[in-house]
Design an enzyme around this catalytic site. Sequence first.
Site, PDB file in Angstrom:
ATOM      1  CG  ASP A   1      23.314 128.547  62.997  1.00 41.49           C
ATOM      2  OD1 ASP A   1      22.336 129.249  62.635  1.00 41.49           O
ATOM      3  OD2 ASP A   1      24.439 128.661  62.502  1.00 41.49           O
TER       4      ASP A   1
ATOM      5  CE  LYS B   1      22.669 133.017  55.901  1.00 37.93           C
ATOM      6  NZ  LYS B   1      23.510 133.977  56.631  1.00 37.93           N
TER       7      LYS B   1
ATOM      8  CG  PHE C   1      35.356 131.495  52.689  1.00 31.74           C
ATOM      9  CD1 PHE C   1      35.682 131.166  53.996  1.00 31.74           C
ATOM     10  CD2 PHE C   1      34.160 132.148  52.448  1.00 31.74           C
ATOM     11  CE1 PHE C   1      34.836 131.492  55.044  1.00 31.74           C
ATOM     12  CE2 PHE C   1      33.301 132.473  53.497  1.00 31.74           C
ATOM     13  CZ  PHE C   1      33.649 132.149  54.799  1.00 31.74           C
TER      14      PHE C   1
ATOM     15  CG  PHE D   1      28.478 128.336  59.152  1.00 30.62           C
ATOM     16  CD1 PHE D   1      28.275 127.926  57.842  1.00 30.62           C
ATOM     17  CD2 PHE D   1      28.567 129.686  59.412  1.00 30.62           C
ATOM     18  CE1 PHE D   1      28.151 128.860  56.813  1.00 30.62           C
ATOM     19  CE2 PHE D   1      28.442 130.623  58.391  1.00 30.62           C
ATOM     20  CZ  PHE D   1      28.231 130.199  57.098  1.00 30.62           C
ATOM     21  CB  THR D   2      32.832 129.870  57.701  1.00 31.86           C
ATOM     22  OG1 THR D   2      31.596 130.561  57.473  1.00 31.86           O
ATOM     23  CG2 THR D   2      33.059 128.855  56.583  1.00 31.86           C
TER      24      THR D   2
HETATM   25  O1  PLI Z   1      25.970 135.922  57.518  1.00 31.97           O
HETATM   26  P1  PLI Z   1      25.511 136.117  58.931  1.00 31.97           P
HETATM   27  O2  PLI Z   1      26.523 136.756  59.801  1.00 31.97           O
HETATM   28  O3  PLI Z   1      24.185 136.800  59.030  1.00 31.97           O
HETATM   29  O4  PLI Z   1      25.222 134.648  59.536  1.00 31.97           O
HETATM   30  C1  PLI Z   1      26.246 133.736  59.754  1.00 31.97           C
HETATM   31  C2  PLI Z   1      25.721 132.339  59.559  1.00 31.97           C
HETATM   32  C3  PLI Z   1      25.529 131.551  60.649  1.00 31.97           C
HETATM   33  N1  PLI Z   1      25.073 130.272  60.519  1.00 31.97           N
HETATM   34  C4  PLI Z   1      24.793 129.741  59.325  1.00 31.97           C
HETATM   35  C5  PLI Z   1      24.321 128.328  59.250  1.00 31.97           C
HETATM   36  C6  PLI Z   1      24.971 130.481  58.178  1.00 31.97           C
HETATM   37  O5  PLI Z   1      24.684 129.926  57.006  1.00 31.97           O
HETATM   38  C7  PLI Z   1      25.460 131.823  58.268  1.00 31.97           C
HETATM   39  C8  PLI Z   1      25.760 132.587  57.134  1.00 31.97           C
HETATM   40  N2  PLI Z   1      25.754 132.047  55.926  1.00 31.97           N
HETATM   41  C9  PLI Z   1      26.089 132.584  54.780  1.00 31.97           C
HETATM   42  C10 PLI Z   1      26.557 133.992  54.632  1.00 31.97           C
HETATM   43  C11 PLI Z   1      25.984 131.747  53.609  1.00 31.97           C
HETATM   44  O6  PLI Z   1      26.243 132.218  52.476  1.00 31.97           O
HETATM   45  O7  PLI Z   1      25.646 130.571  53.781  1.00 31.97           O
END
Ligand code: PLI
Length: 466
Positions: free
Chosen positions: A217, A260, A451, A126-127
Amino acid sequence: MTKRRSWAEPWKIKVVEPLKMTTRAEREAAIREAGYNTFLLRSADCYIDLLTDSGTSAMSDHQWAGMMLGDEAYAGSRNFYALEQAVRDHYGYEHLIPTHQGRGAEHILSQLLIKPGDYVPGNMYFTTTRLHQELAGGTFRDVILAEAHDPASEHPFKGDVDLAKLEALVAEVGAERIPYITIGVTVNMAGGQPVSMANLHEVSAYCRTQGIRVILDATRAVENAYFIQQREPGYRDQPVAQILRQLCDLSDGATMSGKKDSLVNIGGWLAVRDPQLAEQARNLVVVYEGLHTYGGMAGRDMEAMARGIVESVQDDHIRARIGQVQYLGYKLIDAGIAVVRPIGGHAVFLDATAILPHLPREQFPAQALAAALYVESGIRAMERGAVSAGRDPKTGESRYPRLELVRLTIPRRVYTQAHMDVTAESVMEIFDQRERVRGLGFVYEPEYLRFFQARFATVGGDGIFA
Ligand code: PLI
């Protein structure tokens, strides 16, 4: 035979927020001004915003009521203890270190556990997670099943770790250079694909023999638990909440973006079982995030998350949440659109290389498809392909992952079935004009997580459509 039941939402709407319609000319100007990057659009210029499911959930009346109970003390806020209890009850970790969002937790964990020269395996990158590992001096290694890189594979648990790949890494570099493995449940970049309980059992048992920590995660772990309930033998009669606890019981700790699964707009945490590691994390969190009883969150935000966690693990909620994503996904499959199969938990992922075969990878087909969808319909999606993958820090070369995807990400409890219908129709419109979509080239490329802020120009003429 049991009758098929609808996934209708277990709530009704109390507050609405108007959406703005724009003209095509306005959208053409907006995307040009945004350098053909949907992250740089203003939200006021988007009609249906499917950029992300992160921080975009609608909170319940119970969560909003909790916001009024925010205890904004600098230290020892009562809302911290409510959040700590919710995490202990539903995720089972003893020690909670709150952070402003998921990447804050990734930063603390990476700094504490990774030494320069270490390797960190994971079930696809993951990024933000990988970047924090690299900034701490580590090297990420992908140990996911090969099927995860194939958008057409119908494997029910494409997030599973290929144990042979993990064993090969241990043989190559030695277990002492692998502080932990990160297991994404579900795997965002693979298309929201789950990990099976059986696989996590195996990985956990193997890692125990090697002294390698297992870190989840847990960002979308509730969605993963739902897929286990639906797909893995022996779990159909267990509540999602119980399956979630079993998943977490197989790990030593977790990083979490509360934005999420947990139905809040901001917040995250790191949680561990090891009291010594917890003490070190509490010490480091005060440097980067805030005191260890708020970690960058307001008291009211911690209360909303504590309540959101309880709501998120209800079977009715998660069935409707994933039901809506699948509704959109199967509409697109029925229309013959290439999407990642099976449909994942948080989003439907369009296969941009299949949809735009006339564009070479160097012209970023997924970035172009997201821009074209916006111009056509006002729907905002996100590139999840080569632009997101960035450059290899050692060679400086762009990475070209097999998956070149556009993510239609569904915020929780926000849009209706009619919005999903409009979205499907808009994707079909683009599909009919796919030969007209132009490729893109960088005009500005940031060093980290490119990105988010990169800017592009169209190749071979002005405008995203020829
Ligand atoms: O956006 P954060 O910093 O609250 O979380 C980072 C993050 C970590 N792990 C995973 C699996 C994610 O999907 C993630 C953040 N994802 C975003 C911002 C997304 O648009 O998928």
